[in-house]
Scaffold this motif. Sequence first.
Motif, PDB file in Angstrom:
ATOM      1  N   THR A  13       0.778  -1.135  -0.008  1.00 58.11           N
ATOM      2  CA  THR A  13      -0.085   0.011   0.003  1.00 58.11           C
ATOM      3  C   THR A  13       0.916   1.190   0.062  1.00 58.11           C
ATOM      4  O   THR A  13       0.384   2.395   0.410  1.00 58.11           O
ATOM      5  CB  THR A  13      -0.815  -0.029   1.180  1.00 58.11           C
ATOM      6  N   GLU A  15       3.568   4.307  -1.912  1.00 62.35           N
ATOM      7  CA  GLU A  15       3.490   5.215  -2.761  1.00 62.35           C
ATOM      8  C   GLU A  15       3.308   4.726  -3.965  1.00 62.35           C
ATOM      9  O   GLU A  15       2.698   5.417  -4.970  1.00 62.35           O
ATOM     10  CB  GLU A  15       4.796   6.306  -2.565  1.00 62.35           C
ATOM     11  N   SER A  17       2.434   1.797  -5.017  1.00 65.72           N
ATOM     12  CA  SER A  17       1.591   0.521  -5.068  1.00 65.72           C
ATOM     13  C   SER A  17       0.538   0.726  -6.050  1.00 65.72           C
ATOM     14  O   SER A  17      -0.258   1.610  -6.442  1.00 65.72           O
ATOM     15  CB  SER A  17       1.104   0.224  -3.700  1.00 65.72           C
ATOM     16  N   LYS A  20      -2.551   2.096  -4.372  1.00 61.84           N
ATOM     17  CA  LYS A  20      -2.472   3.712  -4.284  1.00 61.84           C
ATOM     18  C   LYS A  20      -2.927   4.090  -5.650  1.00 61.84           C
ATOM     19  O   LYS A  20      -3.241   5.254  -5.728  1.00 61.84           O
ATOM     20  CB  LYS A  20      -1.561   4.021  -3.534  1.00 61.84           C
ATOM     21  N   ASN A  21      -2.691   3.561  -6.694  1.00 60.43           N
ATOM     22  CA  ASN A  21      -2.493   4.146  -8.049  1.00 60.43           C
ATOM     23  C   ASN A  21      -3.368   3.456  -9.125  1.00 60.43           C
ATOM     24  O   ASN A  21      -2.730   3.101 -10.203  1.00 60.43           O
ATOM     25  CB  ASN A  21      -0.913   4.210  -8.548  1.00 60.43           C
ATOM     26  N   ARG A  23      -6.722   4.435 -10.098  1.00 60.96           N
ATOM     27  CA  ARG A  23      -7.907   5.297 -10.313  1.00 60.96           C
ATOM     28  C   ARG A  23      -8.369   4.782 -11.582  1.00 60.96           C
ATOM     29  O   ARG A  23      -9.488   5.124 -11.603  1.00 60.96           O
ATOM     30  CB  ARG A  23      -7.614   6.694  -9.989  1.00 60.96           C
ATOM     31  N   GLY A  62      -6.010  -4.783  -3.587  1.00 60.31           N
ATOM     32  CA  GLY A  62      -6.486  -3.417  -3.291  1.00 60.31           C
ATOM     33  C   GLY A  62      -7.672  -3.135  -3.397  1.00 60.31           C
ATOM     34  O   GLY A  62      -8.504  -4.002  -3.564  1.00 60.31           O
ATOM     35  N   ASN A 304     -10.247  14.759  -2.904  1.00 62.85           N
ATOM     36  CA  ASN A 304      -8.527  14.756  -2.264  1.00 62.85           C
ATOM     37  C   ASN A 304      -7.989  15.968  -2.817  1.00 62.85           C
ATOM     38  O   ASN A 304      -7.238  15.993  -3.635  1.00 62.85           O
ATOM     39  CB  ASN A 304      -7.971  13.445  -2.972  1.00 62.85           C
ATOM     40  N   GLU A 307      -4.170  16.440  -3.000  1.00 55.83           N
ATOM     41  CA  GLU A 307      -3.527  15.602  -4.080  1.00 55.83           C
ATOM     42  C   GLU A 307      -3.708  16.552  -5.381  1.00 55.83           C
ATOM     43  O   GLU A 307      -3.005  16.520  -6.065  1.00 55.83           O
ATOM     44  CB  GLU A 307      -3.888  14.419  -4.213  1.00 55.83           C
TER      45      GLU A 307
END
Length: 371
Positions: A13, A15, A17, A20-21, A23, A62, A304, A307
Amino acid sequence: MEVKQVLHMNKGTGETSYAKNSRVQSKIISITKPVTEEALLDLLCKKFPESLGIADLGCSSGPNTLSVISEIIDVIYAKCCDLGISTPELKISLNDLYSNDFNDIFGSLPALYKKLKEEKGVGFGQCFISGVPGSFYGRLFPSKSIHFVHSSSSLHWLSQVPPELDSKASTAINKGRIYISKTSPQSVLDSYLLQFQKDFSLFLKSRSDEIVPGGRMVLSFMGRRSMDPTTVESIHQWELLAQALMNMVSEGLVLEEKVDTFNAPYYGPCAEELELEIQKEGSFIMDRLEAVEVDWDGGADMSNTTETVTVSSGQRVAKAIRAVVESMLESHFGRDIMDDLFRRHVELVDKHLAKTRTKYISLVIYLIRKG
Ligand SMILES: C[S@@+](CC[C@H](N)C(=O)[O-])C[C@H]1O[C@@H](n2cnc3c(N)ncnc32)[C@H](O)[C@@H]1O
């Protein structure tokens, strides 16, 4: 390259991973949701089986993995409530290649089971979730044991680099490129198409043995609208990565020969190529085929705000690509160049996005097992 052993999304999990990426892939799952729902309801209105075999192929790990299962259970549960009957036994199989982060999935199952019990009264005795490691280009399940197959953002991965282009081939015929490009010789385009045809027909044959007559399959994967495999929409993501590698070659940081002998085990087909293979294999009726567009960065997440302000679109896109392709690049080029390579890649993507808003094309197909 031994794709079965090398390919996996970035684990954990952290940065870089996949968790986390992812979307873009999450967006594709939500765009496909109405088709998934329709296919499940069609399946359930024919005959309500006591036990339902469900498979998600190329599940990765994930939040997306769990959202797919939850979505499928929600639809079945709502239908059962409508009909006033109890939920059938659900046998949910999560498949991916051997080095997928199955531990991460298993670790998140207790929370999912708890939620199912609290919200829907669905307990351990009704819902059996298991991991099935192996390639979907071949048999994974017993004959006629599956009612519904889902697969999202996975089938564009080939079982292998086309043999003529593999690093072991004596002459590099796709010099300076890592996928089909405008300047690739015709033989490169032909080799990729041939590998896709072999793989996709094997996929269909394997599923036709496993799925019950009348069973459903909803598949989405990267593709293209044009019949020409060299259109920008289907090659540009690879062109920018090749450019970053070639920049490193020009500075003596990577051997040119290394780039010449790397080719991605990937193919984004067009609708006509898919239809032809489905017809040739002959076990499925195609109910639907749609092409949907998704922004390269999956669309900004306005919830977010930190971000959105601090991370450029190029960074988001490059991180998403890194989470998917790093395992393959690392096995060919070595771990040491990864940070430098992706720093350069971010710059190139940022420059590109400053000029053009680019989209991925995802093909969504809904198939019904004949019989
Ligand atoms: C981009 S991820 C998509 C994951 C998830 N379905 C989603 O939508 O977020 C693609 C997944 O397909 C898996 N995959 C690729 N080739 C495969 C194969 N031959 N058999 C099983 N899984 C495969 C990869 O390991 C990877 O986890």
